[in-house]
Design a protein around this motif. Structure first.
Motif, PDB file in Angstrom:
ATOM      1  N   MET A   1      -3.556   1.763   9.653  1.00 51.66           N
ATOM      2  CA  MET A   1      -3.516   2.078   8.237  1.00 51.66           C
ATOM      3  C   MET A   1      -4.618   3.070   7.862  1.00 51.66           C
ATOM      4  O   MET A   1      -5.664   3.135   8.519  1.00 51.66           O
ATOM      5  CB  MET A   1      -3.701   0.810   7.395  1.00 51.66           C
ATOM      6  CG  MET A   1      -2.572  -0.215   7.529  1.00 51.66           C
ATOM      7  SD  MET A   1      -1.004   0.322   6.785  1.00 51.66           S
ATOM      8  CE  MET A   1      -0.060   0.757   8.261  1.00 51.66           C
TER       9      MET A   1
ATOM     10  N   THR B   1      -3.313   0.433   0.599  1.00 50.49           N
ATOM     11  CA  THR B   1      -2.911  -0.141   1.881  1.00 50.49           C
ATOM     12  C   THR B   1      -3.628  -1.454   2.176  1.00 50.49           C
ATOM     13  O   THR B   1      -3.079  -2.325   2.861  1.00 50.49           O
ATOM     14  CB  THR B   1      -3.176   0.856   3.015  1.00 50.49           C
ATOM     15  OG1 THR B   1      -4.544   1.270   2.983  1.00 50.49           O
ATOM     16  CG2 THR B   1      -2.289   2.082   2.870  1.00 50.49           C
TER      17      THR B   1
ATOM     18  N   GLU C   1       2.834  -3.635   6.150  1.00 55.44           N
ATOM     19  CA  GLU C   1       2.167  -2.609   6.952  1.00 55.44           C
ATOM     20  C   GLU C   1       3.117  -2.055   8.003  1.00 55.44           C
ATOM     21  O   GLU C   1       3.141  -0.846   8.266  1.00 55.44           O
ATOM     22  CB  GLU C   1       0.927  -3.192   7.632  1.00 55.44           C
ATOM     23  CG  GLU C   1      -0.219  -3.492   6.691  1.00 55.44           C
ATOM     24  CD  GLU C   1      -1.429  -4.045   7.419  1.00 55.44           C
ATOM     25  OE1 GLU C   1      -2.474  -4.204   6.773  1.00 55.44           O
ATOM     26  OE2 GLU C   1      -1.338  -4.300   8.650  1.00 55.44           O
TER      27      GLU C   1
END
Length: 271
Positions: A97, A166, A174
Protein backbone atom coordinates in the motif's frame (compact mmCIF):
# COMPACT_ATOMS: atom_id res chain seq x y z
CA UNK A 1 -12.81 -2.80 -22.71
CA UNK A 2 -12.26 -1.37 -19.24
CA UNK A 3 -10.07 1.61 -18.43
CA UNK A 4 -6.42 0.61 -18.26
CA UNK A 5 -6.97 -2.53 -20.35
CA UNK A 6 -4.24 -3.64 -22.76
CA UNK A 7 -4.40 -2.79 -26.44
CA UNK A 8 -3.47 -6.32 -27.51
CA UNK A 9 -3.12 -9.83 -26.19
CA UNK A 10 0.21 -11.50 -25.50
CA UNK A 11 1.86 -14.88 -25.21
CA UNK A 12 4.21 -15.49 -22.31
CA UNK A 13 6.60 -18.41 -22.76
CA UNK A 14 8.50 -19.91 -19.83
CA UNK A 15 11.25 -22.06 -21.31
CA UNK A 16 13.08 -24.57 -19.16
CA UNK A 17 13.40 -22.26 -16.17
CA UNK A 18 15.60 -23.54 -13.34
CA UNK A 19 16.43 -21.65 -10.16
CA UNK A 20 19.06 -22.92 -7.75
CA UNK A 21 20.03 -21.51 -4.37
CA UNK A 22 23.27 -23.28 -3.53
CA UNK A 23 22.37 -26.94 -3.39
CA UNK A 24 18.62 -26.29 -3.32
CA UNK A 25 16.70 -26.43 -6.60
CA UNK A 26 13.62 -24.24 -6.08
CA UNK A 27 12.43 -24.42 -9.71
CA UNK A 28 13.51 -27.29 -11.92
CA UNK A 29 13.20 -27.10 -15.71
CA UNK A 30 9.69 -25.59 -15.74
CA UNK A 31 8.15 -24.81 -19.12
CA UNK A 32 4.72 -23.58 -20.18
CA UNK A 33 2.96 -20.85 -22.15
CA UNK A 34 0.26 -18.42 -21.03
CA UNK A 35 -1.87 -16.73 -23.65
CA UNK A 36 -3.77 -13.49 -23.61
CA UNK A 37 -7.42 -13.95 -22.73
CA UNK A 38 -6.94 -16.96 -20.48
CA UNK A 39 -6.34 -17.74 -16.83
CA UNK A 40 -3.45 -20.10 -16.17
CA UNK A 41 -3.60 -21.56 -12.68
CA UNK A 42 -0.32 -22.45 -10.96
CA UNK A 43 -0.76 -24.73 -7.99
CA UNK A 44 1.23 -26.92 -5.66
CA UNK A 45 2.06 -27.40 -1.98
CA UNK A 46 4.12 -24.95 0.05
CA UNK A 47 7.71 -25.00 -1.14
CA UNK A 48 6.75 -26.11 -4.65
CA UNK A 49 8.50 -23.10 -6.22
CA UNK A 50 5.48 -21.00 -7.19
CA UNK A 51 6.60 -17.67 -5.75
CA UNK A 52 10.17 -18.21 -6.98
CA UNK A 53 8.75 -18.80 -10.45
CA UNK A 54 6.85 -15.50 -10.23
CA UNK A 55 10.06 -13.79 -9.10
CA UNK A 56 11.81 -15.06 -12.22
CA UNK A 57 8.99 -14.04 -14.57
CA UNK A 58 8.76 -10.53 -13.08
CA UNK A 59 12.52 -9.94 -13.13
CA UNK A 60 13.10 -10.02 -9.37
CA UNK A 61 15.44 -13.00 -9.79
CA UNK A 62 17.47 -14.17 -12.74
CA UNK A 63 17.15 -17.92 -13.34
CA UNK A 64 20.09 -20.27 -13.18
CA UNK A 65 18.96 -21.66 -16.53
CA UNK A 66 16.17 -21.14 -19.02
CA UNK A 67 14.38 -18.02 -20.16
CA UNK A 68 11.13 -16.08 -20.10
CA UNK A 69 9.81 -14.54 -23.32
CA UNK A 70 6.89 -12.26 -24.12
CA UNK A 71 5.85 -12.39 -27.78
CA UNK A 72 9.38 -13.44 -28.69
CA UNK A 73 11.14 -10.75 -26.63
CA UNK A 74 13.45 -12.29 -24.04
CA UNK A 75 12.69 -10.78 -20.64
CA UNK A 76 15.33 -12.76 -18.76
CA UNK A 77 18.07 -10.46 -17.50
CA UNK A 78 15.93 -7.33 -17.65
CA UNK A 79 15.37 -5.23 -14.54
CA UNK A 80 12.00 -5.31 -12.78
CA UNK A 81 11.20 -1.89 -14.27
CA UNK A 82 11.96 -3.02 -17.81
CA UNK A 83 9.95 -6.23 -17.43
CA UNK A 84 7.03 -4.17 -16.13
CA UNK A 85 7.51 -1.77 -19.03
CA UNK A 86 6.88 -4.69 -21.38
CA UNK A 87 3.53 -5.24 -19.70
CA UNK A 88 4.16 -7.76 -16.91
CA UNK A 89 2.49 -6.64 -13.67
CA UNK A 90 2.37 -8.43 -10.34
CA UNK A 91 0.55 -8.50 -7.03
CA UNK A 92 2.01 -9.98 -3.84
CA UNK A 93 0.90 -12.33 -1.06
CA UNK A 94 0.92 -9.31 1.27
CA UNK A 95 -0.63 -6.26 -0.45
CA UNK A 96 1.71 -3.27 -0.91
CA UNK A 97 0.00 0.00 0.00
CA UNK A 98 0.95 3.65 -0.46
CA UNK A 99 0.30 4.97 3.04
CA UNK A 100 -1.08 8.51 3.26
CA UNK A 101 -2.90 8.33 -0.07
CA UNK A 102 -6.57 7.76 -0.72
CA UNK A 103 -7.71 4.76 -2.71
CA UNK A 104 -8.32 7.00 -5.74
CA UNK A 105 -4.84 8.54 -5.46
CA UNK A 106 -3.28 5.09 -5.16
CA UNK A 107 -4.80 4.09 -8.50
CA UNK A 108 -3.74 7.45 -9.95
CA UNK A 109 -0.13 6.61 -9.00
CA UNK A 110 -0.28 3.60 -11.29
CA UNK A 111 -2.00 5.52 -14.08
CA UNK A 112 0.60 8.30 -13.95
CA UNK A 113 3.42 5.76 -13.82
CA UNK A 114 2.02 4.07 -16.91
CA UNK A 115 1.93 7.38 -18.80
CA UNK A 116 5.45 8.42 -17.83
CA UNK A 117 7.06 4.99 -17.99
CA UNK A 118 7.97 5.22 -14.29
CA UNK A 119 6.94 1.90 -12.82
CA UNK A 120 7.57 2.73 -9.18
CA UNK A 121 7.12 6.51 -8.69
CA UNK A 122 7.44 7.92 -5.17
CA UNK A 123 4.13 8.91 -3.57
CA UNK A 124 3.55 12.69 -3.68
CA UNK A 125 3.83 14.86 -0.60
CA UNK A 126 0.82 16.98 -1.49
CA UNK A 127 -2.06 16.69 -3.92
CA UNK A 128 -2.64 14.08 -6.58
CA UNK A 129 0.16 12.22 -8.29
CA UNK A 130 0.75 14.53 -11.31
CA UNK A 131 2.04 17.34 -9.13
CA UNK A 132 4.52 14.95 -7.56
CA UNK A 133 5.69 13.73 -10.97
CA UNK A 134 5.93 17.16 -12.54
CA UNK A 135 3.51 16.43 -15.38
CA UNK A 136 2.41 19.41 -17.52
CA UNK A 137 -1.11 20.77 -17.20
CA UNK A 138 -1.43 19.90 -13.54
CA UNK A 139 -5.10 20.66 -13.08
CA UNK A 140 -6.18 19.02 -16.35
CA UNK A 141 -4.11 15.95 -15.67
CA UNK A 142 -5.34 15.74 -12.09
CA UNK A 143 -8.91 15.71 -13.32
CA UNK A 144 -8.18 13.20 -16.10
CA UNK A 145 -6.47 10.86 -13.66
CA UNK A 146 -9.37 11.18 -11.21
CA UNK A 147 -11.82 10.18 -13.93
CA UNK A 148 -9.69 7.24 -15.07
CA UNK A 149 -9.13 6.09 -11.49
CA UNK A 150 -12.84 6.32 -10.73
CA UNK A 151 -13.64 4.27 -13.83
CA UNK A 152 -11.26 1.53 -12.71
CA UNK A 153 -12.64 1.57 -9.18
CA UNK A 154 -16.17 1.34 -10.52
CA UNK A 155 -15.22 -1.61 -12.75
CA UNK A 156 -13.77 -3.34 -9.69
CA UNK A 157 -16.92 -2.65 -7.67
CA UNK A 158 -15.08 -0.49 -5.13
CA UNK A 159 -16.01 3.03 -6.28
CA UNK A 160 -17.37 3.70 -2.80
CA UNK A 161 -13.83 3.39 -1.42
CA UNK A 162 -12.34 6.20 -3.52
CA UNK A 163 -12.05 8.83 -0.79
CA UNK A 164 -10.83 6.51 1.95
CA UNK A 165 -7.18 6.56 2.99
CA UNK A 166 -5.35 3.28 2.50
CA UNK A 167 -4.64 2.98 6.23
CA UNK A 168 -8.37 2.53 6.85
CA UNK A 169 -8.80 -0.47 4.57
CA UNK A 170 -9.46 -3.99 5.73
CA UNK A 171 -7.21 -6.74 4.38
CA UNK A 172 -9.69 -7.82 1.71
CA UNK A 173 -10.15 -4.23 0.59
CA UNK A 174 -6.37 -3.90 0.28
CA UNK A 175 -6.40 -6.95 -2.00
CA UNK A 176 -9.00 -5.38 -4.28
CA UNK A 177 -7.13 -2.07 -4.37
CA UNK A 178 -3.83 -3.75 -5.21
CA UNK A 179 -5.42 -5.66 -8.08
CA UNK A 180 -7.13 -2.51 -9.38
CA UNK A 181 -3.82 -0.66 -9.21
CA UNK A 182 -2.15 -3.49 -11.14
CA UNK A 183 -4.83 -3.28 -13.83
CA UNK A 184 -4.29 0.49 -14.03
CA UNK A 185 -0.80 -0.26 -15.34
CA UNK A 186 -2.42 -1.69 -18.48
CA UNK A 187 -0.78 -5.13 -18.15
CA UNK A 188 -0.51 -7.67 -20.90
CA UNK A 189 0.44 -10.31 -18.32
CA UNK A 190 -0.92 -10.20 -14.75
CA UNK A 191 0.72 -12.32 -12.03
CA UNK A 192 -1.53 -12.86 -9.01
CA UNK A 193 0.17 -14.42 -5.99
CA UNK A 194 -2.49 -15.93 -3.68
CA UNK A 195 -5.02 -13.10 -4.11
CA UNK A 196 -7.73 -15.01 -2.21
CA UNK A 197 -5.71 -15.66 0.94
CA UNK A 198 -7.42 -14.33 4.07
CA UNK A 199 -10.59 -13.18 2.30
CA UNK A 200 -14.21 -13.81 3.23
CA UNK A 201 -16.63 -15.36 0.69
CA UNK A 202 -17.92 -11.99 -0.57
CA UNK A 203 -14.38 -10.69 -1.07
CA UNK A 204 -13.39 -13.91 -2.84
CA UNK A 205 -16.30 -13.44 -5.23
CA UNK A 206 -15.16 -9.86 -5.92
CA UNK A 207 -11.61 -10.97 -6.76
CA UNK A 208 -12.80 -13.84 -8.96
CA UNK A 209 -15.02 -11.40 -10.84
CA UNK A 210 -12.03 -9.11 -11.37
CA UNK A 211 -9.94 -12.05 -12.64
CA UNK A 212 -12.60 -12.95 -15.17
CA UNK A 213 -12.89 -9.32 -16.28
CA UNK A 214 -9.11 -9.20 -16.83
CA UNK A 215 -9.32 -12.34 -18.94
CA UNK A 216 -12.16 -10.81 -20.97
CA UNK A 217 -9.94 -7.78 -21.62
CA UNK A 218 -7.33 -10.03 -23.26
CA UNK A 219 -4.87 -10.18 -20.36
CA UNK A 220 -2.89 -13.34 -19.71
CA UNK A 221 -3.57 -14.02 -16.03
CA UNK A 222 -1.27 -16.30 -14.05
CA UNK A 223 -2.94 -17.24 -10.78
CA UNK A 224 -1.12 -18.86 -7.85
CA UNK A 225 -3.67 -19.92 -5.28
CA UNK A 226 -4.04 -22.46 -2.45
CA UNK A 227 -7.84 -22.29 -2.60
CA UNK A 228 -8.03 -25.27 -4.96
CA UNK A 229 -11.76 -25.18 -5.66
CA UNK A 230 -11.73 -21.51 -6.60
CA UNK A 231 -8.59 -21.89 -8.72
CA UNK A 232 -9.99 -24.85 -10.66
CA UNK A 233 -13.27 -22.97 -11.07
CA UNK A 234 -11.73 -19.92 -12.76
CA UNK A 235 -8.66 -21.33 -14.56
CA UNK A 236 -8.70 -22.33 -18.23
CA UNK A 237 -5.55 -24.41 -17.81
CA UNK A 238 -3.50 -25.46 -14.80
CA UNK A 239 0.19 -26.15 -14.16
CA UNK A 240 0.98 -28.19 -11.05
CA UNK A 241 4.39 -27.94 -9.38
CA UNK A 242 5.88 -30.20 -6.73
CA UNK A 243 9.40 -29.73 -5.34
CA UNK A 244 10.06 -27.29 -8.17
CA UNK A 245 9.14 -29.65 -10.99
CA UNK A 246 6.07 -29.73 -13.21
CA UNK A 247 4.09 -32.87 -12.42
CA UNK A 248 1.00 -32.08 -14.51
CA UNK A 249 -0.46 -29.62 -17.00
CA UNK A 250 -3.94 -29.55 -18.46
CA UNK A 251 -7.52 -28.41 -18.15
CA UNK A 252 -8.99 -28.16 -14.63
CA UNK A 253 -11.11 -31.32 -14.87
CA UNK A 254 -8.15 -33.41 -15.96
CA UNK A 255 -5.98 -31.94 -13.21
CA UNK A 256 -8.61 -32.63 -10.53
CA UNK A 257 -8.77 -36.28 -11.63
CA UNK A 258 -5.02 -36.81 -12.13
CA UNK A 259 -3.84 -39.47 -9.64
CA UNK A 260 -0.34 -38.00 -9.53
CA UNK A 261 -1.73 -34.59 -8.54
CA UNK A 262 -4.11 -36.11 -6.02
CA UNK A 263 -1.29 -38.07 -4.41
CA UNK A 264 1.11 -35.10 -4.32
CA UNK A 265 -1.24 -32.29 -3.38
CA UNK A 266 -5.01 -32.64 -3.47
CA UNK A 267 -5.52 -35.74 -1.36
CA UNK A 268 -9.16 -35.96 -0.34
CA UNK A 269 -9.77 -32.22 -0.78
CA UNK A 270 -11.89 -32.54 -3.91
CA UNK A 271 -13.84 -35.65 -2.89
Amino acid sequence: MTAGAPASTATLAVRGVTMRFGGVVAVDDVAFTARGGEVLGVMGPNGAGKTTLFNVISGVQRPTAGSVELDGTVLTGMSVDRVAGHGVTRTFQTPVMFWGLTVRESVAVALAARETGRVYPPPPVHGLVPSGLGLPGRRARDEALREQADALLAAAGIAHMGDRVTESLAFGEERLLEMTRALAMGPRVLLLDEPLSGLNPDEIADVIRAVRAARADGIAVLLVEHAVGELLGVADRVVVLDHGRTIAQGDPKAIAADPVVIDAYLGDELE
